[in-house]
Design a protein around this motif. Sequence first.
Motif, short mmCIF file in Angstrom:
data_model
loop_
_atom_site.label_atom_id
_atom_site.label_comp_id
_atom_site.label_asym_id
_atom_site.label_seq_id
_atom_site.Cartn_x
_atom_site.Cartn_y
_atom_site.Cartn_z
N GLN A 82 -11.44 15.14 -6.55
CA GLN A 82 -10.37 14.15 -6.36
C GLN A 82 -9.06 14.67 -6.93
O GLN A 82 -8.92 14.82 -8.15
CB GLN A 82 -10.76 12.83 -7.05
N ALA A 140 -4.48 11.50 -5.67
CA ALA A 140 -5.52 10.52 -5.33
C ALA A 140 -5.93 9.75 -6.58
O ALA A 140 -6.13 8.53 -6.54
CB ALA A 140 -6.73 11.22 -4.71
N LYS A 155 -3.11 1.28 -7.71
CA LYS A 155 -3.70 0.06 -7.11
C LYS A 155 -4.03 -0.98 -8.17
O LYS A 155 -4.03 -2.17 -7.92
CB LYS A 155 -5.00 0.42 -6.37
N ALA A 190 -3.10 7.36 -7.28
CA ALA A 190 -3.01 6.27 -6.30
C ALA A 190 -4.04 5.18 -6.64
O ALA A 190 -3.78 3.99 -6.50
CB ALA A 190 -3.25 6.81 -4.89
N GLU A 191 -5.20 5.62 -7.13
CA GLU A 191 -6.23 4.65 -7.54
C GLU A 191 -5.73 3.83 -8.73
O GLU A 191 -5.89 2.61 -8.78
CB GLU A 191 -7.48 5.42 -7.95
N GLN A 241 -5.19 13.42 0.83
CA GLN A 241 -6.41 12.92 0.16
C GLN A 241 -6.14 11.61 -0.59
O GLN A 241 -7.04 10.81 -0.80
CB GLN A 241 -6.92 13.99 -0.82
N ALA A 242 -4.86 11.40 -0.95
CA ALA A 242 -4.48 10.18 -1.67
C ALA A 242 -4.20 9.02 -0.70
O ALA A 242 -3.73 7.97 -1.12
CB ALA A 242 -3.26 10.45 -2.53
N GLY A 243 -4.42 9.24 0.60
CA GLY A 243 -4.21 8.16 1.58
C GLY A 243 -2.81 8.15 2.17
O GLY A 243 -2.44 7.22 2.88
N LYS A 267 0.84 -1.19 0.00
CA LYS A 267 0.00 0.00 0.00
C LYS A 267 0.89 1.26 0.00
O LYS A 267 1.94 1.27 0.64
CB LYS A 267 -0.85 -0.05 1.27
N THR A 278 -0.01 8.87 4.76
CA THR A 278 -0.02 9.15 6.19
C THR A 278 1.34 9.67 6.68
O THR A 278 1.42 10.26 7.76
CB THR A 278 -0.38 7.89 6.99
N THR A 282 1.73 4.68 1.36
CA THR A 282 1.43 5.53 2.53
C THR A 282 2.46 6.65 2.71
O THR A 282 2.28 7.51 3.57
CB THR A 282 1.41 4.70 3.83
#
Length: 299
Positions: free
Chosen positions: A143, A147, A154, A150-151, A48-50, A4, A52, A6
Amino acid sequence: MYRKLTKAIIPVAGLGTRFLPATKAIPKEMLTVVDKPLIQYIVHEAAQAGITDIILITHSSKNAIENHFDTHYELESKLLESAKHDRLDAIADITPPGVNLISIRQPEALGLGHAILCASHVVAPDEPFAVLLPDVLMYHPQQGCLAQMAEYYKQVHTSVVALEQVPSDQVDKYGIAAVKDADLRIVDLVEKPTPEEAPSNLSVVGRYIFTPRLMQLLKSTKPGKGGEIQLTDAMADLLNEQVMFGFEFKGGKSYDCGDKQGFLEANVEYALRDPQLGSSFHTYLSSLDLTELKPKKSK
Ligand code: G1P
């Protein structure tokens, strides 16, 4: 192996000479678009893209950036005492909830690639990471660019780089990518080519998601254009080993705020979109007599 996303690296060590004298004592990332410094928009796009963990690659003259994201207890208690709740709200979410900011100094200005490499000890060897260049603002009503990327990451599990068309006479300001097929697979990358050398006019915009391999390749990247360790050169090496996709930002607009014109355009357009200011600012702009304000030809 897929992991993932982060972590994001934001290089902020550059001295911002294009904005002198404004940036003599203020980091260029603290220049404001309407009422927020550039860096705040970038940090929020990452969150917003996850993301952290945001790693700022910084310089001794850039403490104002870290200060901006710190809690200012005295200011908060004064605002609370005087019941200025709207002002409190304005500072409440400067650091998005759940986001850690990590600062690392870049000891010498050896280039963008070197700046990214300074984060190598906080990004695990099997961890993907994003890079956001704070000169570029990516507006989107919902969005943000990272973000969206990042989608896509995935789905494809490989490096993804935002690309945008630029006029041929501007290719020497950017990394330029050649792509093939409808999925924008990148086949070549050149840092700031002349219009004659450029493999296309698709520029690298300043948003990247990389597989962990990129960090390893940076360790052996030799100085390139301008004698600096270039991120684009390490990316070109990665192309020999892994698939990398270009990505077109959808439904938004980019502003190159590393340049005075782009910065001013961002201010005008963000002000026009601002729920409080937009209407009166629109009235003001419409009232301008552009014939009278027409610039005199420079001698
Ligand atoms: C950097 C990168 C370049 C990229 C650009 C985007 O250049 O080296 O590849 O296209 O950012 O803004 P800089 O603007 O730091 O000279």
